[in-house]
Write a protein that holds these residues in place. Structure first.
Motif, PDB file in Angstrom:
ATOM      1  N   SER A  13      42.734  36.576  64.236  1.00  0.00           N
ATOM      2  CA  SER A  13      41.447  36.512  63.552  1.00  0.00           C
ATOM      3  C   SER A  13      41.674  36.127  62.095  1.00  0.00           C
ATOM      4  O   SER A  13      42.744  35.632  61.732  1.00  0.00           O
ATOM      5  CB  SER A  13      40.721  37.860  63.660  1.00  0.00           C
ATOM      6  N   LEU A  14      40.660  36.355  61.276  1.00  0.00           N
ATOM      7  CA  LEU A  14      40.720  36.049  59.847  1.00  0.00           C
ATOM      8  C   LEU A  14      40.124  37.205  59.063  1.00  0.00           C
ATOM      9  O   LEU A  14      39.285  37.946  59.572  1.00  0.00           O
ATOM     10  CB  LEU A  14      39.927  34.778  59.524  1.00  0.00           C
ATOM     11  N   ARG A  15      40.561  37.336  57.815  1.00  0.00           N
ATOM     12  CA  ARG A  15      39.916  38.243  56.870  1.00  0.00           C
ATOM     13  C   ARG A  15      39.577  37.430  55.624  1.00  0.00           C
ATOM     14  O   ARG A  15      40.177  36.370  55.387  1.00  0.00           O
ATOM     15  CB  ARG A  15      40.817  39.435  56.521  1.00  0.00           C
ATOM     16  N   PHE A  16      38.627  37.939  54.825  1.00  0.00           N
ATOM     17  CA  PHE A  16      38.135  37.176  53.686  1.00  0.00           C
ATOM     18  C   PHE A  16      38.192  38.018  52.419  1.00  0.00           C
ATOM     19  O   PHE A  16      37.707  39.156  52.399  1.00  0.00           O
ATOM     20  CB  PHE A  16      36.693  36.720  53.939  1.00  0.00           C
ATOM     21  N   ALA A  17      38.796  37.435  51.393  1.00  0.00           N
ATOM     22  CA  ALA A  17      38.839  38.064  50.072  1.00  0.00           C
ATOM     23  C   ALA A  17      38.076  37.145  49.118  1.00  0.00           C
ATOM     24  O   ALA A  17      38.545  36.059  48.775  1.00  0.00           O
ATOM     25  CB  ALA A  17      40.283  38.246  49.603  1.00  0.00           C
ATOM     26  N   ILE A  18      36.884  37.567  48.752  1.00  0.00           N
ATOM     27  CA  ILE A  18      36.037  36.748  47.886  1.00  0.00           C
ATOM     28  C   ILE A  18      36.292  37.127  46.435  1.00  0.00           C
ATOM     29  O   ILE A  18      36.096  38.280  46.033  1.00  0.00           O
ATOM     30  CB  ILE A  18      34.549  36.933  48.237  1.00  0.00           C
ATOM     31  N   LEU A  19      36.738  36.175  45.641  1.00  0.00           N
ATOM     32  CA  LEU A  19      37.056  36.440  44.237  1.00  0.00           C
ATOM     33  C   LEU A  19      35.782  36.629  43.415  1.00  0.00           C
ATOM     34  O   LEU A  19      34.715  36.163  43.810  1.00  0.00           O
ATOM     35  CB  LEU A  19      37.873  35.296  43.659  1.00  0.00           C
ATOM     36  N   PRO A  20      35.893  37.304  42.265  1.00  0.00           N
ATOM     37  CA  PRO A  20      34.722  37.442  41.379  1.00  0.00           C
ATOM     38  C   PRO A  20      34.198  36.070  40.982  1.00  0.00           C
ATOM     39  O   PRO A  20      34.966  35.124  40.805  1.00  0.00           O
ATOM     40  CB  PRO A  20      35.278  38.208  40.171  1.00  0.00           C
TER      41      PRO A  20
END
Length: 660
Positions: free
Chosen positions: A337-344
């Motif tokens: 699967s995938l995970r998401f890290a959204i930056l500021p």
């Protein structure tokens, strides 16, 4: 190219699979038996600590009991080296000292040309790196200094500079005797449409070499130094070496770092990759100026089972993340699967690392959210669901997305997760009673028996039926309904809407209803863990105590667990009785309110009597004594205890008329 009969068999005979695999893994000496060729190690295809990867050296096959990867020496080399079938055969044949059969002239010519193109690309790398040291590259060096790139970093990533000249690289390569067709074939120059000499593809740009997993330079990326340039970033055109939808920047080093346990990060561009790598996140790659493709996702999953997509928090970054979700959904597999890290917003990885160091980036990665959460956010953020139609539209949109998932197990788990988030969103308007472990004398996790008085609530209506015993009867019915659904969870989805409307005044029953609604769906209890989830939420004796209640234990659906038809009939009948009882209570309450209002007539008596008849029809059974019924003046049959309520109500109406 076709191989002669017997060649692959001879290659497999000469090849030791344990030696081939042993270059990528550390064998577990406790489980392995080298004498028998029975070897065990942590799987190189997914991150794990236990030795679940098995190699049978005698049979020449491997199998992972964790991710189910399997194959022979050729498939192992293909997967770990990211090469095609013939390249894997060549690698193994060379190691085994087995000469490759002669190729047909066309295949040999094509291979030779690819080799020549790769050599031309290496000459271009050297030219660009030398140009970065010249006076013409002063502005480029200043830019790289401002970005904090040390000389060692420039050396490691082979960063160079393309001078602002139309034929700078062209003249350099032709002077070295490189044929013009190879320069054009490598994408380093473009033919002129005005009859002039070809001109360089890259001019006045900082150059980033792009290498394949085997280390061959296959393309370049260039950042414009002129702010008015039409394209800030420019990649090489697609060639025999380069397919941008099938390539990743920093692929080889990232794969090596991920193999040592680092998380695989997918960033947006070259500078993001360089900044993260220099901060200690070596397993970082970037797509090459396009949305992530299916092939690139497969390449990522070969490196790590759950890459982290780290994108800027602006609108463009979020749009890119949403496109990745749509591409990935049909490709999901167990453990992949995938995970998401959204930056500021307004910050890229370099900004974040400069401001807070590597720790700030690590914190962001640790907080990366699963793909299902971002999917939910996309469909709900900024929207109002204040009508049934809007809620239905949300359900439809999410169902359409979940249908894209081919794996039935993952599809079921996505449905459960969406159901949970939907409950959290829409269930806030529904007052939920908290589970009280100390509500009964039996102690923690025990169930309140019918008839046990509950603490008075300030919001509880004062109903004329409180004394009639309907509250106790409703408690009994609610207990049977919930116990039946616990034993037959496949019916939860069928009765979901009625279950949502069922008002449980007992805290224990309300809590169990909420738990069942959270896991409602066609795949309820698909993993067989529903009972464990209920037990974790309500205590180890919760379900057992409910099923042991006498009025529950004698229900047909409890006596014959697993019979879906009996369970369905039981739940439907008890829900109908509950609905009729609730209607009767509401009608009497409304009548009590109207007694002292301006609207007061004989129809009030008829309405209450009619509600009583509906109530009686729902709860009437063949075992009930007909002597319990009387006939009202309008001919309606009515229970005696309800007749007493009706008589009292009629008397109050008459009194109200006389005193008005």
């Amino acid at each position: 190219m076709s191989l002669p009969p017997g060649f692959l068999d001879e290659l497999r005979t000469r090849t030791s699979l344990s030696q081939v695999v042993g270059r990528k893994v550390m064998w577990d000496p406790r489980k392995s038996n080298q004498g028998k060729g029975d070897m065990w190690a942590p799987c190189p295809f997914h991150q794990e600590k236990s030795a679940s990867f098995h190699v049978d050296d005698r049979k020449g096959y491997y199998y992972c009991f964790g991710c189910h990867a399997k194959g022979d020496a050729i498939s192992f080399v293909r997967e770990t080296e990211n090469v095609d079938f013939m390249e894997a055969v060549e690698i193994l044949a060379r190691e085994a000292g087995l000469p490759m059969p002669a190729r047909d002239p066309q295949a040999q010519q094509k291979s030779d040309r690819r080799t020549q193109l790769a050599e031309v690309m290496d000459l271009a790398v050297q030219f660009f790196r030398l140009q970065l040291r010249t006076g013409a590259a002063q502005a480029a060096r200043s830019y790289l200094d401002r970005r904090g790139l040390a000389p060692a970093t420039l050396e490691r990533f082979e960063i160079g500079f393309a001078p602002d000249a139309w034929q700078g690289l062209w003249d350099h390569l032709t002077a070295k005797g490189v044929p013009e067709d190879l320069i054009l074939g490598a994408g380093l120059a473009k033919a002129s449409t005005k009859g002039k000499r070809p001109y360089d593809t890259f001019r006045n740009r900082i150059i980033y070499p792009i290498r394949d997993p085997r280390g061959r330079c296959i393309a370049f990326g260039g950042r414009a130094m002129d702010p008015n340039d039409n394209a800030k970033y420019l990649n090489s055109p697609e060639t025999e070496l380069f397919d941008k939808g099938r390539s990743l920047y920093n692929h080889g080093p990232a794969r090596e770092a991920a193999g040592k346990g680092q998380p695989l990060i997918v960033a947006e561009g070259y500078m993001d990759v360089i900044a993260l790598s220099e901060a200690g996140f070596g397993a970082t790659v970037a797509p090459l100026g396009t949305a992530v493709t299916e092939t690139q996702l497969q390449l990522l999953w070969r490196i790590a089972p759950e890459p982290i997509i780290a994108l800027d928090g602006d609108t463009a970054g979020l749009r890119a993340a949403m496109r990745v979700i749509d591409t990935a959904l049909p490709l999901l597999e167990a453990g992949q699967s995938l995970r998401f890290a959204i930056l500021p917003e307004g910050k890229d990885p370099d900004d974040l690392i400069r401001a807070g160091g590597a720790g700030a980036m690590q914190t962001l990665l640790d907080q990366a959210i699963p793909m299902v959460s971002l999917l939910w956010q996309r469909e709900t953020e900024g929207r109002v669901f204040d009508s049934p139609e809007r809620k239905a539209a949300l359900d439809k949109a999410l169902r359409e997305k979940i249908k894209l998932i081919k794996d039935p197990s993952i599809r079921g788990h996505y449905g459960e997760a969406i159901k949970e988030m939907r409950w959290d969103l829409f269930g806030q308007s529904r007052k939920r009673a908290a589970f009280n472990p100390g509500f009964a004398p039996g102690g923690k996790g025990k169930w309140q028996r019918p008839g046990t008085p509950a603490p008075a609530q300030a919001s509880t209506k004062s109903s004329m039926l409180v004394a009639s015993g309907d509250g106790v009867q409703n408690h009994l019915r609610e207990s049977v309904i919930l116990a039946t659904l616990v034993l037959t969870p496949s019916l939860i989805a069928e009765f979901e809407s009625q279950l949502e409307r069922m008002v449980c005044h007992a805290p224990d029953l309300a809590h169990l209803r909420d738990i069942l609604l959270r896991y409602a769906g066609p795949g309820a209890n698909a993993d067989g863990n529903l009972a464990h989830k209920i037990s974790d939420a309500m205590g180890p004796d919760g379900v057992e105590s409910l099923l042991a209640l006498p009025h529950v234990a004698i229900a047909p659906s409890i006596r014959r667990p697993g019979d879906a038809e009996i369970a369905r009939m039981t739940v439907a009948e008890e829900l109908a009785k509950l609905q009729a009882a609730r209607g009767w209570i509401e009608e009497v309450d409304e009548a009590a309110e109207e007694m002292f209002s301006d609207v007061l007539d004989e129809s009030l008596t008829w309405r209450v009597a009619h509600a009583a008849e509906v109530h009686n029809k729902a709860i009437r059974s063949q075992q009930e004594d007909k002597a319990e019924y009387d006939v009202a003046p309008n001919g309606v049959r009515i229970k005696r205890d309800e007749r007493s309520v009706l008589d009292a109500l009629t008397s109050k109406i008459n009194f109200a008329k006389r005193t008005r």
